[in-house]
Design a protein around this motif. Structure first.
Motif, PDB file in Angstrom:
ATOM      1  N   GLU A 221       0.699  -1.204   0.029  1.00 57.18           N
ATOM      2  CA  GLU A 221       0.085  -0.153  -0.220  1.00 57.18           C
ATOM      3  C   GLU A 221       1.045   1.261   0.036  1.00 57.18           C
ATOM      4  O   GLU A 221       0.534   2.356  -0.686  1.00 57.18           O
ATOM      5  CB  GLU A 221      -1.040  -0.042   1.194  1.00 57.18           C
ATOM      6  CG  GLU A 221      -2.177  -1.174   0.992  1.00 57.18           C
ATOM      7  CD  GLU A 221      -2.981  -1.201   1.979  1.00 57.18           C
ATOM      8  OE1 GLU A 221      -2.699  -0.369   3.231  1.00 57.18           O
ATOM      9  OE2 GLU A 221      -4.216  -1.709   1.891  1.00 57.18           O
TER      10      GLU A 221
ATOM     11  N   ASN B 153       2.314   1.847  -3.469  1.00 52.67           N
ATOM     12  CA  ASN B 153       1.147   2.221  -4.440  1.00 52.67           C
ATOM     13  C   ASN B 153       0.900   3.741  -4.169  1.00 52.67           C
ATOM     14  O   ASN B 153       0.838   4.377  -5.195  1.00 52.67           O
ATOM     15  CB  ASN B 153       0.108   1.330  -4.373  1.00 52.67           C
ATOM     16  CG  ASN B 153      -0.139   0.252  -5.053  1.00 52.67           C
ATOM     17  OD1 ASN B 153       0.219   0.552  -6.238  1.00 52.67           O
ATOM     18  ND2 ASN B 153       0.015  -0.920  -4.703  1.00 52.67           N
TER      19      ASN B 153
ATOM     20  N   LYS C 184      -5.599 -13.264  -1.795  1.00 56.07           N
ATOM     21  CA  LYS C 184      -6.362 -12.421  -2.439  1.00 56.07           C
ATOM     22  C   LYS C 184      -6.161 -10.712  -1.968  1.00 56.07           C
ATOM     23  O   LYS C 184      -6.140  -9.968  -2.640  1.00 56.07           O
ATOM     24  CB  LYS C 184      -8.139 -12.846  -2.384  1.00 56.07           C
ATOM     25  CG  LYS C 184      -8.079 -13.971  -3.288  1.00 56.07           C
ATOM     26  CD  LYS C 184      -9.663 -14.400  -3.216  1.00 56.07           C
ATOM     27  CE  LYS C 184      -9.797 -15.721  -4.248  1.00 56.07           C
ATOM     28  NZ  LYS C 184      -9.977 -16.875  -3.761  1.00 56.07           N
ATOM     29  N   THR C 185      -6.175 -10.950  -0.719  1.00 55.03           N
ATOM     30  CA  THR C 185      -5.546  -9.679  -0.170  1.00 55.03           C
ATOM     31  C   THR C 185      -4.491  -8.855  -0.578  1.00 55.03           C
ATOM     32  O   THR C 185      -4.300  -7.825  -0.989  1.00 55.03           O
ATOM     33  CB  THR C 185      -5.493  -9.736   1.429  1.00 55.03           C
ATOM     34  OG1 THR C 185      -6.880 -10.256   1.967  1.00 55.03           O
ATOM     35  CG2 THR C 185      -5.317  -8.528   2.195  1.00 55.03           C
TER      36      THR C 185
ATOM     37  N   ARG D 111      -3.229  -9.699  -3.512  1.00 56.19           N
ATOM     38  CA  ARG D 111      -3.351  -9.220  -4.985  1.00 56.19           C
ATOM     39  C   ARG D 111      -4.235  -7.891  -5.123  1.00 56.19           C
ATOM     40  O   ARG D 111      -3.814  -7.089  -5.751  1.00 56.19           O
ATOM     41  CB  ARG D 111      -4.134 -10.332  -5.669  1.00 56.19           C
ATOM     42  CG  ARG D 111      -4.561 -10.320  -7.100  1.00 56.19           C
ATOM     43  CD  ARG D 111      -3.214 -10.333  -8.012  1.00 56.19           C
ATOM     44  NE  ARG D 111      -3.648  -9.915  -9.296  1.00 56.19           N
ATOM     45  CZ  ARG D 111      -3.620  -8.837  -9.813  1.00 56.19           C
ATOM     46  NH1 ARG D 111      -3.414  -7.739  -8.849  1.00 56.19           N
ATOM     47  NH2 ARG D 111      -3.849  -8.280 -10.864  1.00 56.19           N
ATOM     48  N   THR D 112      -4.880  -7.616  -4.066  1.00 58.46           N
ATOM     49  CA  THR D 112      -5.829  -6.568  -4.312  1.00 58.46           C
ATOM     50  C   THR D 112      -4.839  -5.460  -3.670  1.00 58.46           C
ATOM     51  O   THR D 112      -4.908  -4.245  -4.164  1.00 58.46           O
ATOM     52  CB  THR D 112      -6.921  -6.619  -3.272  1.00 58.46           C
ATOM     53  OG1 THR D 112      -7.797  -7.796  -3.605  1.00 58.46           O
ATOM     54  CG2 THR D 112      -7.898  -5.533  -3.281  1.00 58.46           C
ATOM     55  N   ALA D 113      -3.824  -5.781  -2.835  1.00 57.22           N
ATOM     56  CA  ALA D 113      -3.187  -4.424  -2.529  1.00 57.22           C
ATOM     57  C   ALA D 113      -2.012  -4.281  -3.496  1.00 57.22           C
ATOM     58  O   ALA D 113      -1.378  -3.253  -3.153  1.00 57.22           O
ATOM     59  CB  ALA D 113      -2.311  -5.047  -1.072  1.00 57.22           C
TER      60      ALA D 113
ATOM     61  N   LYS E 216       1.208  -8.335  -8.004  1.00 55.97           N
ATOM     62  CA  LYS E 216       0.563  -8.847  -9.198  1.00 55.97           C
ATOM     63  C   LYS E 216       1.194 -10.036 -10.176  1.00 55.97           C
ATOM     64  O   LYS E 216       0.344 -10.762 -10.393  1.00 55.97           O
ATOM     65  CB  LYS E 216       0.531  -7.661 -10.374  1.00 55.97           C
ATOM     66  CG  LYS E 216      -0.185  -7.740 -11.561  1.00 55.97           C
ATOM     67  CD  LYS E 216      -0.200  -6.563 -12.686  1.00 55.97           C
ATOM     68  CE  LYS E 216      -0.785  -6.873 -13.637  1.00 55.97           C
ATOM     69  NZ  LYS E 216      -0.975  -5.687 -14.458  1.00 55.97           N
TER      70      LYS E 216
ATOM     71  N   SER F 163      -6.332 -16.808  -7.327  1.00 54.93           N
ATOM     72  CA  SER F 163      -6.156 -15.439  -6.739  1.00 54.93           C
ATOM     73  C   SER F 163      -5.980 -14.460  -7.778  1.00 54.93           C
ATOM     74  O   SER F 163      -5.482 -13.215  -7.455  1.00 54.93           O
ATOM     75  CB  SER F 163      -5.241 -15.498  -5.622  1.00 54.93           C
ATOM     76  OG  SER F 163      -5.861 -16.404  -4.485  1.00 54.93           O
ATOM     77  N   ASN F 164      -5.861 -15.018  -9.119  1.00 54.34           N
ATOM     78  CA  ASN F 164      -5.660 -14.000 -10.249  1.00 54.34           C
ATOM     79  C   ASN F 164      -4.111 -13.202 -10.256  1.00 54.34           C
ATOM     80  O   ASN F 164      -3.987 -12.135 -10.773  1.00 54.34           O
ATOM     81  CB  ASN F 164      -6.605 -12.681 -10.073  1.00 54.34           C
ATOM     82  CG  ASN F 164      -7.158 -12.077 -11.337  1.00 54.34           C
ATOM     83  OD1 ASN F 164      -6.826 -12.733 -12.420  1.00 54.34           O
ATOM     84  ND2 ASN F 164      -7.595 -10.986 -11.482  1.00 54.34           N
ATOM     85  N   TYR F 165      -3.119 -14.159  -9.820  1.00 51.99           N
ATOM     86  CA  TYR F 165      -1.964 -13.638 -10.052  1.00 51.99           C
ATOM     87  C   TYR F 165      -1.507 -13.999 -11.431  1.00 51.99           C
ATOM     88  O   TYR F 165      -1.923 -14.987 -12.095  1.00 51.99           O
ATOM     89  CB  TYR F 165      -0.899 -14.262  -9.064  1.00 51.99           C
ATOM     90  CG  TYR F 165      -1.033 -13.594  -7.702  1.00 51.99           C
ATOM     91  CD1 TYR F 165      -0.072 -12.672  -7.322  1.00 51.99           C
ATOM     92  CD2 TYR F 165      -1.978 -14.232  -6.710  1.00 51.99           C
ATOM     93  CE1 TYR F 165      -0.233 -12.171  -6.029  1.00 51.99           C
ATOM     94  CE2 TYR F 165      -2.002 -13.810  -5.470  1.00 51.99           C
ATOM     95  CZ  TYR F 165      -1.339 -12.532  -5.144  1.00 51.99           C
ATOM     96  OH  TYR F 165      -1.516 -12.292  -3.774  1.00 51.99           O
TER      97      TYR F 165
END
Ligand code: SF4
Length: 293
Positions: free
Chosen positions: A88, A91, A118-119, A121-123, A126, A162-164
């Motif tokens: 975070e 970013n 997932k957390t 990934r959202t943070a 990638k 988890s979309n990585y």
């Protein structure tokens, strides 16, 4: 001021232009018999204050940074809370950022829950680089990988779910002459099952410092493959990979006998044709002296 890195420092070839933050030092496992990247380091986690200070300074120096790689060997071994704090903050400080990535071992991924992955990934985390090395449990045991076919598949699938973006490495010649068929057959199987976004195929290379340890842990005589046998491995691997989604395949590392790349399965025929030509014209292969590491 440039970052003061703790050397040796490694990153995947595709992170050559990335800004690197060493959020951990060394590798929390550090026992693979073919890898001496972090043998001179004891695994440790950098204090938040130091990381924060480096982010502050570099964000002023390189405000347009697009890619950041978190080093060393398994930054994702940090607690989820600490990683989220780092992600975070990065970013916030780099507004043009497109990608944050790190290495990950199967054990790192299995230690996190799907919700934690997932957390992260959202943070902003990638892309993950995972060393599969081989799909053969026999070879994985002999190279003291600390992972099995099952744990590799479980961990990679967990990351994909988890979309990585998943980039995996395998090592040609890793089973020696005796296990060449089993190594490649099982590796093609695991690649097909995981279907990562990228596969990088390196050639086995052992520095002198690792030679004795590798041979001792292998527990039986090991014979290296010659260039033709390596081409046979790539040929068999490519012919047997049947992914459920496209894989960008690259064997274009400094260690490889020839630069081979393409997307599987669509380029399968072209790659196999190239290998067939190389086998007929071994003079086209990269001279050994140019295969630097
Ligand atoms: S997990 Fe990776 S960095 Fe650690 S010893 Fe094994 S190959 Fe090297």
């Amino acid at each position: 001021m440039d970052l003061e890195y703790s050397y040796p420092l490694y990153r995947p070839p595709s992170e050559a232009n990335s800004l690197i933050f060493q959020v951990t030092l060394g590798c929390s496992f550090n026992q693979c018999s073919y890898c001496d990247m972090y043998r001179t380091k004891t695994y440790s986690e950098r204090p938040w204050e130091e990381i924060q200070m480096e982010i502050d300074i570099t964000s002023k120096l390189y405000p347009d940074t697009k890619r950041i790689f978190l080093a060393d060997g398994d930054a994702i071994n940090l607690s989820t809370e600490r990683l989220v704090e780092i992600l975070e903050y990065i970013n916030k400080k780099f507004p043009s950022l497109e990608r944050i990535s790190s290495y990950a071992m199967p054990k790192n991924l299995l230690q996190k829950t799907s919700a934690e992955l997932k957390t992260l990934r959202t943070a902003g985390l990638k892309m993950l680089y995972v060393g599969i090395e081989s799909g053969s449990d026999k070879v994985l045991k002999k190279i003291t990988k600390g992972a099995t076919y099952k744990t590799i598949v479980e961990s990679c699938k967990k990351a994909k779910e988890s979309n990585y973006v998943l980039s995996c490495m395998i090592i040609l010649g890793l089973g020696g002459k005796k296990y060449t068929y089993e190594h490649i057959e099982e590796t093609a199987k695991i690649i097909s099952e995981v279907s990562p976004d990228y596969i990088g195929a390196l050639n086995l290379h052992l520095d002198d410092s690792l030679y004795n340890e590798f041979m001792t842990k292998f527990k039986e005589p090991f014979e290296f493959l010659d260039d033709l046998q390596i081409l046979n491995e790539i040929e068999l691997l490519i012919s047997k990979i049947n992914p459920s989604s496209p894989i960008i395949f690259r064997a274009n590392h400094a260690s490889n006998v020839y630069s081979i790349k393409g997307t599987l399965p669509q380029d399968k025929v072209n790659i196999l044709e190239l290998i067939s030509q190389l086998k007929k014209h071994p003079d086209m292969l990269k001279p050994k002296i140019l295969r630097r590491f």
